[in-house]
Design a protein around this motif. Structure first.
Motif, PDB file in Angstrom:
ATOM      1  N   VAL A  36      -0.584 -24.914 -15.152  1.00  0.00           N
ATOM      2  CA  VAL A  36      -0.074 -23.736 -15.850  1.00  0.00           C
ATOM      3  C   VAL A  36       0.347 -24.115 -17.269  1.00  0.00           C
ATOM      4  CG1 VAL A  36       1.745 -21.991 -15.801  1.00  0.00           C
ATOM      5  CG2 VAL A  36       0.643 -22.690 -13.676  1.00  0.00           C
ATOM      6  N   ILE A 143      -2.618 -23.752 -11.572  1.00  0.00           N
ATOM      7  CA  ILE A 143      -3.189 -22.414 -11.462  1.00  0.00           C
ATOM      8  C   ILE A 143      -3.894 -22.304 -10.111  1.00  0.00           C
ATOM      9  CG2 ILE A 143      -4.907 -20.817 -12.458  1.00  0.00           C
ATOM     10  CD1 ILE A 143      -4.271 -22.260 -15.187  1.00  0.00           C
ATOM     11  N   GLN A 195      -3.282 -15.231 -14.819  1.00  0.00           N
ATOM     12  CA  GLN A 195      -3.418 -16.115 -15.972  1.00  0.00           C
ATOM     13  C   GLN A 195      -3.813 -15.314 -17.204  1.00  0.00           C
ATOM     14  OE1 GLN A 195      -6.529 -19.009 -15.660  1.00  0.00           O
ATOM     15  NE2 GLN A 195      -5.960 -20.050 -17.515  1.00  0.00           N
TER      16      GLN A 195
END
Length: 196
Positions: A36, A143, A195
């Motif tokens: 991330v 992610i 995202q």
């Protein structure tokens, strides 16, 4: 003396942030593809302006100062929703202890603290609990990774996979929270952010 609070266009209420370049865990994750932090929004755009960086450095000095709890308690008395670390992250357990005390001092304010500083949270929870009005969301570092186990409230980021738990609706709402307050709600175990 007042501490300058952030006011993001996306969410309700005010926020407090530090320079993301100083994140303990984030500075390590920044170089890992698929993390991330490798696409951290707080390392781009306006966050790079010298005046913004200076403001974040000043916030760190405030956070470390003995007056921080009293000043923030005063400033948050009439605030309904507050986010800790719209940029940056917990620098120490002492900072977390101050935030907990501020939450206790402002029972009518809902506090949300997203963090990747798992060690700090684990250390605190050995002998302490968070007050009812403080939601600490331990964030998964990668992610499309599942929520981290062992914590009441968590958050994740999804891109290719389906979201885990509650999917943040902001990207379908013009990048706005609007009426959503899931991040501040302890009943929502995991919030998954798309995202961006």
């Amino acid at each position: 003396m007042l501490i300058r609070l952030g006011k993001t266009s996306k969410m309700k209420g005010f926020s407090f942030g530090l320079d993301a370049r100083n994140c303990i865990t984030g500075s390590k994750l920044r170089d890992i593809k698929g993390s991330v932090c490798s696409k951290c929004y707080a390392m781009k755009g306006n966050f790079n302006f010298p005046s913004v960086r200076k403001g974040k450095a000043t916030n760190l000095k405030h956070l470390e100062a003995p007056y921080f709890v009293d000043v923030m308690t005063y400033q948050l008395q009439d605030i309904k929703y507050f986010r800790w670390f719209d940029s940056g992250d917990l620098p120490s357990i002492e900072a977390l202890e101050k935030i907990v005390q501020i939450a206790k001092n402002t029972p009518n304010c809902k506090h949300w603290l997203p963090t990747r500083e798992v060690k700090i949270i684990k250390e605190y929870l050995i002998t302490n609990k968070f007050p009812k009005n403080l939601v600490v969301r331990v964030s998964s570092p990668m992610i499309d990774e599942k929520p981290i186990k062992g914590f009441r409230n968590t958050s994740t980021v999804h891109a290719k996979e389906n979201p885990f738990g509650f999917a943040c609706p902001s990207q379908q709402q013009g990048n706005q929270c609007l009426n959503c307050v899931a991040c501040w709600d302890k009943r929502v175990r995991n919030v998954s952010y798309e995202q961006h």
